[in-house]
Design a protein around this motif. Structure first.
Motif, PDB file in Angstrom:
ATOM      1  N   ARG A  70       0.832  -1.216   0.000  1.00  0.00           N
ATOM      2  CA  ARG A  70       0.000   0.000   0.000  1.00  0.00           C
ATOM      3  C   ARG A  70       0.860   1.258   0.000  1.00  0.00           C
ATOM      4  O   ARG A  70       0.610   2.197  -0.769  1.00  0.00           O
ATOM      5  CB  ARG A  70      -0.917  -0.001   1.222  1.00  0.00           C
ATOM      6  N   MET A  71       1.882   1.273   0.849  1.00  0.00           N
ATOM      7  CA  MET A  71       2.754   2.437   0.909  1.00  0.00           C
ATOM      8  C   MET A  71       3.532   2.605  -0.389  1.00  0.00           C
ATOM      9  O   MET A  71       3.797   3.731  -0.829  1.00  0.00           O
ATOM     10  CB  MET A  71       3.702   2.312   2.098  1.00  0.00           C
TER      11      MET A  71
ATOM     12  N   GLY B 224      12.524   1.881   5.696  1.00  0.00           N
ATOM     13  CA  GLY B 224      12.930   3.102   5.015  1.00  0.00           C
ATOM     14  C   GLY B 224      12.894   2.932   3.515  1.00  0.00           C
ATOM     15  O   GLY B 224      12.367   1.939   2.994  1.00  0.00           O
ATOM     16  N   VAL B 225      13.440   3.906   2.816  1.00  0.00           N
ATOM     17  CA  VAL B 225      13.536   3.857   1.355  1.00  0.00           C
ATOM     18  C   VAL B 225      14.948   3.408   0.992  1.00  0.00           C
ATOM     19  O   VAL B 225      15.937   4.008   1.432  1.00  0.00           O
ATOM     20  CB  VAL B 225      13.239   5.229   0.724  1.00  0.00           C
TER      21      VAL B 225
ATOM     22  N   VAL C  63      12.732   1.156  -3.366  1.00  0.00           N
ATOM     23  CA  VAL C  63      11.779   0.286  -2.686  1.00  0.00           C
ATOM     24  C   VAL C  63      11.550   0.761  -1.251  1.00  0.00           C
ATOM     25  O   VAL C  63      12.459   1.323  -0.619  1.00  0.00           O
ATOM     26  CB  VAL C  63      12.246  -1.185  -2.679  1.00  0.00           C
ATOM     27  N   VAL C  64      10.343   0.529  -0.756  1.00  0.00           N
ATOM     28  CA  VAL C  64      10.007   0.791   0.639  1.00  0.00           C
ATOM     29  C   VAL C  64      10.178  -0.515   1.404  1.00  0.00           C
ATOM     30  O   VAL C  64       9.522  -1.507   1.079  1.00  0.00           O
ATOM     31  CB  VAL C  64       8.559   1.289   0.786  1.00  0.00           C
ATOM     32  N   LEU C  65      11.068  -0.531   2.385  1.00  0.00           N
ATOM     33  CA  LEU C  65      11.220  -1.700   3.255  1.00  0.00           C
ATOM     34  C   LEU C  65      10.538  -1.420   4.588  1.00  0.00           C
ATOM     35  O   LEU C  65      10.664  -0.322   5.140  1.00  0.00           O
ATOM     36  CB  LEU C  65      12.693  -2.012   3.511  1.00  0.00           C
ATOM     37  N   LEU C  66       9.823  -2.417   5.089  1.00  0.00           N
ATOM     38  CA  LEU C  66       9.190  -2.340   6.407  1.00  0.00           C
ATOM     39  C   LEU C  66       9.609  -3.561   7.206  1.00  0.00           C
ATOM     40  O   LEU C  66       9.566  -4.690   6.702  1.00  0.00           O
ATOM     41  CB  LEU C  66       7.671  -2.287   6.284  1.00  0.00           C
TER      42      LEU C  66
ATOM     43  N   THR D 174       9.653   6.777   6.335  1.00  0.00           N
ATOM     44  CA  THR D 174       8.626   6.256   5.427  1.00  0.00           C
ATOM     45  C   THR D 174       7.440   7.216   5.369  1.00  0.00           C
ATOM     46  O   THR D 174       6.335   6.828   5.017  1.00  0.00           O
ATOM     47  CB  THR D 174       8.145   4.862   5.876  1.00  0.00           C
ATOM     48  N   ALA D 175       7.680   8.486   5.720  1.00  0.00           N
ATOM     49  CA  ALA D 175       6.632   9.500   5.644  1.00  0.00           C
ATOM     50  C   ALA D 175       6.234   9.726   4.196  1.00  0.00           C
ATOM     51  O   ALA D 175       7.039   9.526   3.274  1.00  0.00           O
ATOM     52  CB  ALA D 175       7.126  10.811   6.257  1.00  0.00           C
TER      53      ALA D 175
END
Length: 254
Positions: A12-13, A120-121, A144-147, A241-242
């Motif tokens: 989603r992010m 983060g990115v 990529v966005v890592l969570l 990740t804002a």
């Protein structure tokens, strides 16, 4: 205890959608398909928190339409591997079962990230050889966005952040000390050289002591019934990740 669905949240992010916008997109997808649904921000929250374990088929189809990914790539446990019961909130809650997908537990002292959380990115860079183009070496790049949740790391490329447009990349990784191991999936562009083919494989990387770079190798299959491999690197660009940060990296890497 429930395990948060960080894969769905990362997807989603990666699409740069709030929970409310994601719910609206799911409702719109249902309308277009002639199968209306009542997706809401609250339902998205329940999916992402793990309170609702598996979406009903009407939601699963809409989720696939919105994300462009099969439902089994969105972090939901397979209904074949767990007993489920209707929870009355657009999906199913998992009951205790001796069979199922193991939850990512809290990181132990040997699994903890040496420099905290890896969310983060990140700039993802890998190399591959194209046998159909004279064995020329090509480079794939994505922001990529890592969570991270415990020792589980999930990632999704931002929608406009790849060298090859419309080629989303997803990562599902596990952290063990300074080693990251897992799987990758890339859906190639419909209009590109690979005509929308979906490729997937394994990935293992070592985390540098700084915690700002991971480097290793990928393994995947080729068109000629062969197994290929090549280098892969993840480099931290921003620990935030804002939405403003994600927007700033929603562009092809240089």
């Amino acid at each position: 205890m429930t395990t948060p669905n960080s894969t769905l949240r990362a997807v989603r992010m990666g699409l740069l959608l709030s929970q409310d916008e994601f719910a609206r997109a799911i409702r719109d997808a249902g309308e277009r398909a002639g199968s209306p649904n009542d997706a809401s921000k609250r339902l998205v929250q329940r999916w992402e928190s793990g309170a609702t374990g598996a979406p009903r088929p009407v939601y699963a189809r809409a989720l696939e339409a919105v994300t462009g990914l099969p439902i089994d790539s969105l972090g939901f446990p397979s209904p074949v591997l767990a007993r489920v019961a209707d929870d009355g909130h657009g999906g199913h809650d998992l009951e205790d079962s001796p069979v199922g997908i193991p939850a990512a537990g809290p990181a132990s002292s040997t699994q903890a990230a040496p420099h905290g959380n890896y969310s983060g990115v990140w700039l993802s860079t890998y190399e591959f050889v194209s046998s159909g183009r004279g064995n020329e070496v090509f480079t794939g790049k994505h922001y990529v966005v890592l969570l991270q949740h415990g020792n589980r790391i999930t990632g999704r490329s931002l929608p406009n952040a790849s060298l090859n447009p419309d080629s989303p990349l997803t990562l599902d990784l596990q952290l063990e000390g300074g080693t990251v191991t897992g799987t990758w999936t890339e859906q190639t562009a419909t209009e590109g050289y690979y005509r929308g083919a979906r490729y997937f494989g394994a990935l293992q990387m070592l985390v540098e002591p700084t915690g700002r770079r991971m480097a290793g190798k990928w393994v995947g299959f080729g068109k000629e019934f062969d197994v290929n491999t090549g280098p892969w690197e993840l480099r931290l660009m921003d620990a935030s990740t804002a939405k403003a940060t994600l927007d700033s990296y929603n562009r092809p890497p240089e």
